[in-house]
Scaffold this active site. Structure first.
Site, mmCIF file in Angstrom:
data_model
loop_
_atom_site.group_PDB
_atom_site.id
_atom_site.type_symbol
_atom_site.label_atom_id
_atom_site.label_comp_id
_atom_site.label_asym_id
_atom_site.label_seq_id
_atom_site.Cartn_x
_atom_site.Cartn_y
_atom_site.Cartn_z
ATOM 1 N N TYR A 1 49.562 69.538 28.734
ATOM 2 C CA TYR A 1 49.222 69.074 27.593
ATOM 3 C C TYR A 1 49.404 67.540 27.369
ATOM 4 C CZ TYR A 1 47.567 73.362 25.429
ATOM 5 O OH TYR A 1 46.849 74.430 24.910
ATOM 6 N N ASN B 1 37.271 70.393 18.246
ATOM 7 C CA ASN B 1 38.098 69.389 19.463
ATOM 8 C C ASN B 1 39.424 69.064 19.071
ATOM 9 O OD1 ASN B 1 35.604 70.022 20.776
ATOM 10 N ND2 ASN B 1 34.826 67.966 19.907
ATOM 11 N N HIS C 1 41.360 73.232 15.297
ATOM 12 C CA HIS C 1 41.805 73.866 16.450
ATOM 13 C C HIS C 1 43.172 72.788 16.475
ATOM 14 C CE1 HIS C 1 38.542 76.233 17.914
ATOM 15 N NE2 HIS C 1 38.886 76.906 17.077
#
Length: 263
Positions: free
Chosen positions: A76, A111, A128
């Site tokens: 990430y 996104n 999200h």
């Protein structure tokens, strides 16, 4: 008489221009296709470099984080570095510019990047979550993130920071597979869709629920719906502009509002 593809495209554009020119309450609902035009890979894209052997869907779970937090956090942070290097594209800019011409604009995105905000959009609803926020995996308290370098985050493993309250491990502030969407964001998005008179669905396949309900809710409550995507939308109740959002949106805004969104 059967219309040619070009005639159908021009008819769809004319409808979309008219609807945008008269819109009072506009919702722009965006998906991965918009970010992809800025060079950010989607989950369907094959990973490259050190990450090529991993399946993104298998990394984006709470179980993966429990099993190997350094691996998930490293991936990430690599994604966050990609976003830091990316720039808002013409679609992001056109969406932000439309706020000057429509009395009410709500941007709802699937996104997890901040490209809408960097293009000038305010109060974006992130269904999200976002790569730019984080929280403790144990106690869920928010945790500030250090600025991510635009280069150099290539290691496959990176230990996550620790929570200053409980010493738990910090996780990305995104929605993982198997997790619910944030209730407040989803409720606000649904309300905006019910109140809209025009919804632009941009760069999204509309296949992932419950987010995919948003265009349906808008249409059921009387709004016009325009799909802008590289793949034709599978619906008879909406107008479709097939192609890249970065090409269609500036053209649409210019024709409807008589302005160049880049200026």
């Amino acid at each position: 008489m059967r219309l040619s593809p070009l005639t159908k495209k021009m008819t769809a554009l004319a409808k979309a221009v008219e609807w945008l020119a008269n819109a009072q309450r506009l919702v722009v609902f965006t998906g991965a296709g918009v970010s992809a035009e800025s060079g950010i890979p989607t989950f369907r894209d094959q990973l490259t470099g050190l990450w090529a052997k991993f399946d993104p869907a298998q990394l984006a779970t709470a179980t993966a984080f429990r099993n190997d937090p350094a691996l998930v956090w490293g991936w990430y942070e690599w994604r966050r570095a990609q976003v830091a290097k990316a720039l808002p594209n013409a679609a992001h800019v056109a969406i932000a510019a439309s706020a000057r011409h429509v009395p009410e604009l709500v941007v709802v995105t699937q996104n997890v990047d901040d490209l809408h905000e960097r293009a000038g959009s305010n109060d974006v609803i992130h269904l999200h979550g976002s790569l730019q926020v984080a929280r403790c995996f144990a106690c869920a308290r928010p945790h500030p993130l250090a600025q991510c370098p635009s280069t150099g985050v290539e290691a496959s493993r990176l230990e996550p920071p620790r929570c200053t309250h409980c010493n738990g491990k910090i996780r990305p502030g995104v929605v993982w597979f198997g997790e619910d969407l944030p209730e407040t964001a989803l409720r606000t998005a649904f309300k905006s869709a019910r109140n809209a008179d025009l919804l632009l669905s941009v760069g999204t396949s509309g296949l992932v629920y419950p987010a995919a309900c948003i265009p349906e809710i808008a249409r059921e409550n009387g709004a016009r719906v325009v799909h802008i995507n590289t793949e034709p939308a599978d619906t008879k109740d909406a107008t479709t502009l097939t192609g890249r959002a970065g090409e269609w949106l500036p053209k649409l805004l210019d024709a409807a509002c008589g302005t160049d969104p880049g200026n």
